[in-house]
Design a protein around this motif. Structure first.
Motif, mmCIF file in Angstrom:
data_model
loop_
_atom_site.group_PDB
_atom_site.id
_atom_site.type_symbol
_atom_site.label_atom_id
_atom_site.label_comp_id
_atom_site.label_asym_id
_atom_site.label_seq_id
_atom_site.Cartn_x
_atom_site.Cartn_y
_atom_site.Cartn_z
ATOM 1 N N TRP A 109 0.823 -1.205 0.000
ATOM 2 C CA TRP A 109 0.000 0.000 0.000
ATOM 3 C C TRP A 109 0.859 1.258 0.000
ATOM 4 O O TRP A 109 0.515 2.255 -0.644
ATOM 5 C CB TRP A 109 -1.052 -0.011 1.101
ATOM 6 N N LYS A 110 2.004 1.224 0.667
ATOM 7 C CA LYS A 110 2.868 2.412 0.688
ATOM 8 C C LYS A 110 3.506 2.663 -0.680
ATOM 9 O O LYS A 110 3.629 3.808 -1.112
ATOM 10 C CB LYS A 110 3.933 2.278 1.766
ATOM 11 N N THR A 111 3.880 1.600 -1.377
ATOM 12 C CA THR A 111 4.458 1.760 -2.714
ATOM 13 C C THR A 111 3.386 2.216 -3.695
ATOM 14 O O THR A 111 3.632 3.106 -4.523
ATOM 15 C CB THR A 111 5.100 0.442 -3.186
ATOM 16 N N LEU A 112 2.208 1.636 -3.603
ATOM 17 C CA LEU A 112 1.095 2.072 -4.439
ATOM 18 C C LEU A 112 0.802 3.547 -4.175
ATOM 19 O O LEU A 112 0.617 4.335 -5.104
ATOM 20 C CB LEU A 112 -0.140 1.213 -4.162
ATOM 21 N N ASN A 113 0.799 3.928 -2.916
ATOM 22 C CA ASN A 113 0.567 5.314 -2.522
ATOM 23 C C ASN A 113 1.598 6.242 -3.164
ATOM 24 O O ASN A 113 1.246 7.276 -3.743
ATOM 25 C CB ASN A 113 0.613 5.389 -0.984
ATOM 26 N N ARG A 114 2.847 5.854 -3.109
ATOM 27 C CA ARG A 114 3.916 6.680 -3.699
ATOM 28 C C ARG A 114 3.794 6.751 -5.217
ATOM 29 O O ARG A 114 4.022 7.796 -5.815
ATOM 30 C CB ARG A 114 5.276 6.149 -3.284
ATOM 31 N N GLY A 115 3.434 5.638 -5.840
ATOM 32 C CA GLY A 115 3.251 5.637 -7.283
ATOM 33 C C GLY A 115 2.114 6.550 -7.711
ATOM 34 O O GLY A 115 2.230 7.304 -8.684
ATOM 35 N N LEU A 116 1.015 6.488 -6.980
ATOM 36 C CA LEU A 116 -0.125 7.356 -7.285
ATOM 37 C C LEU A 116 0.252 8.826 -7.103
ATOM 38 O O LEU A 116 -0.067 9.668 -7.943
ATOM 39 C CB LEU A 116 -1.322 6.991 -6.408
ATOM 40 N N LYS A 117 0.938 9.113 -6.020
ATOM 41 C CA LYS A 117 1.358 10.502 -5.770
ATOM 42 C C LYS A 117 2.343 10.971 -6.838
ATOM 43 O O LYS A 117 2.291 12.127 -7.253
ATOM 44 C CB LYS A 117 1.970 10.632 -4.378
ATOM 45 N N TYR A 118 3.217 10.078 -7.262
ATOM 46 C CA TYR A 118 4.170 10.412 -8.317
ATOM 47 C C TYR A 118 3.428 10.838 -9.583
ATOM 48 O O TYR A 118 3.877 11.716 -10.308
ATOM 49 C CB TYR A 118 5.082 9.219 -8.596
ATOM 50 N N GLY A 173 0.598 12.326 -9.534
ATOM 51 C CA GLY A 173 -0.199 13.514 -9.243
ATOM 52 C C GLY A 173 -1.525 13.272 -8.553
ATOM 53 O O GLY A 173 -2.317 14.203 -8.382
ATOM 54 N N VAL A 174 -1.791 12.041 -8.126
ATOM 55 C CA VAL A 174 -3.047 11.736 -7.441
ATOM 56 C C VAL A 174 -2.924 12.167 -5.981
ATOM 57 O O VAL A 174 -1.950 11.852 -5.308
ATOM 58 C CB VAL A 174 -3.366 10.222 -7.527
ATOM 59 N N LYS A 175 -3.935 12.896 -5.506
ATOM 60 C CA LYS A 175 -3.970 13.307 -4.098
ATOM 61 C C LYS A 175 -4.797 12.279 -3.332
ATOM 62 O O LYS A 175 -5.897 11.913 -3.757
ATOM 63 C CB LYS A 175 -4.573 14.692 -3.968
ATOM 64 N N ILE A 176 -4.259 11.823 -2.206
ATOM 65 C CA ILE A 176 -4.933 10.793 -1.410
ATOM 66 C C ILE A 176 -5.224 11.374 -0.034
ATOM 67 O O ILE A 176 -4.319 11.659 0.738
ATOM 68 C CB ILE A 176 -4.063 9.526 -1.306
ATOM 69 N N LYS A 177 -6.508 11.566 0.246
ATOM 70 C CA LYS A 177 -6.947 12.115 1.527
ATOM 71 C C LYS A 177 -8.091 11.284 2.050
ATOM 72 O O LYS A 177 -9.079 11.089 1.335
ATOM 73 C CB LYS A 177 -7.394 13.577 1.372
ATOM 74 N N PRO A 178 -8.045 10.807 3.274
ATOM 75 C CA PRO A 178 -6.869 10.740 4.129
ATOM 76 C C PRO A 178 -5.865 9.726 3.580
ATOM 77 O O PRO A 178 -6.219 8.844 2.802
ATOM 78 C CB PRO A 178 -7.428 10.284 5.474
ATOM 79 N N ASP A 179 -4.657 9.874 4.035
ATOM 80 C CA ASP A 179 -3.542 9.063 3.530
ATOM 81 C C ASP A 179 -3.494 7.731 4.286
ATOM 82 O O ASP A 179 -2.663 7.508 5.156
ATOM 83 C CB ASP A 179 -2.245 9.844 3.714
ATOM 84 N N THR A 180 -4.427 6.838 3.934
ATOM 85 C CA THR A 180 -4.574 5.554 4.624
ATOM 86 C C THR A 180 -4.505 4.406 3.617
ATOM 87 O O THR A 180 -4.654 4.628 2.411
ATOM 88 C CB THR A 180 -5.936 5.477 5.342
ATOM 89 N N PRO A 181 -4.332 3.183 4.098
ATOM 90 C CA PRO A 181 -4.333 2.042 3.178
ATOM 91 C C PRO A 181 -5.632 1.930 2.365
ATOM 92 O O PRO A 181 -5.593 1.711 1.160
ATOM 93 C CB PRO A 181 -4.160 0.832 4.093
ATOM 94 N N LYS A 212 -8.533 2.555 -2.823
ATOM 95 C CA LYS A 212 -9.624 3.145 -3.609
ATOM 96 C C LYS A 212 -9.064 3.908 -4.804
ATOM 97 O O LYS A 212 -9.567 3.785 -5.924
ATOM 98 C CB LYS A 212 -10.466 4.077 -2.741
ATOM 99 N N GLU A 213 -8.037 4.702 -4.559
ATOM 100 C CA GLU A 213 -7.423 5.467 -5.649
ATOM 101 C C GLU A 213 -6.717 4.538 -6.641
ATOM 102 O O GLU A 213 -6.678 4.811 -7.831
ATOM 103 C CB GLU A 213 -6.453 6.511 -5.101
ATOM 104 N N GLY A 214 -6.174 3.447 -6.133
ATOM 105 C CA GLY A 214 -5.548 2.450 -7.005
ATOM 106 C C GLY A 214 -6.539 1.839 -7.982
ATOM 107 O O GLY A 214 -6.212 1.570 -9.134
ATOM 108 N N PHE A 215 -7.791 1.639 -7.526
ATOM 109 C CA PHE A 215 -8.837 1.149 -8.424
ATOM 110 C C PHE A 215 -9.183 2.194 -9.473
ATOM 111 O O PHE A 215 -9.318 1.872 -10.652
ATOM 112 C CB PHE A 215 -10.099 0.760 -7.647
#
Length: 133
Positions: A49-58, A60-68, A73-76
């Motif tokens: 989840w942390k790597t997916l989070n970093r990839g999404l942010k890379y 330009g996707v904003k993830i709020k709140p920053d949780t698994p 959800k953003e990964g989908f």
């Protein structure tokens, strides 16, 4: 998000996944094998989840709140993940393990579920590696 941090995360995820896969290939004839495999799975879920989070942010996707869960959800939405049931199960199982870890029946069932989830995790890992390396 810097590309270097994302690459470090991908490498850590790969290393942890390889160790998990190695553990799943050992005969489950001793309690420490199952327990060690569960522990490796927990590391892999965190790194996933942390790597997916970093990839999404890379990207330009904003993830709020920053949780698994929000990251998943953003990964989908970004088509990094498929089959919501599998990923919901993965997060639920990860959360359960901290409460039921020492029950023998739970360990046996959980180990079998880890075996079934491992190919799905590898699929995401390969997707992320191909996309960001």
């Amino acid at each position: 998000m810097k590309k270097e941090k994302l690459n470090d995360s991908l490498q850590n995820f790969r290393n942890a996944f390889d160790r998990l896969k190695e553990a799943t290939e050992i005969e489950k004839d001793r309690p420490l094998v199952a327990e060690g495999t569960i522990q490796r799975f927990e590391y892999v879920v965190e790194l996933l989840w942390k790597t997916l989070n970093r990839g999404l942010k890379y990207e330009g996707v904003k993830i709020k709140p920053d949780t698994p869960r929000e990251t998943m959800k953003e990964g989908f939405k970004a088509n990094f993940l498929h089959n919501k049931v599998t990923w919901q199960e993965l997060l639920d199982k990860r959360n359960e393990s901290s409460h039921e870890y020492l029950h023998e029946e739970f360990i046996d069932d959980y180990y079998d579920e880890i075996i079934s989830l491992t190919p799905h995790i590898e699929e995401v890992l390969v997707l992320l590696e191909n996309r960001f390396k």
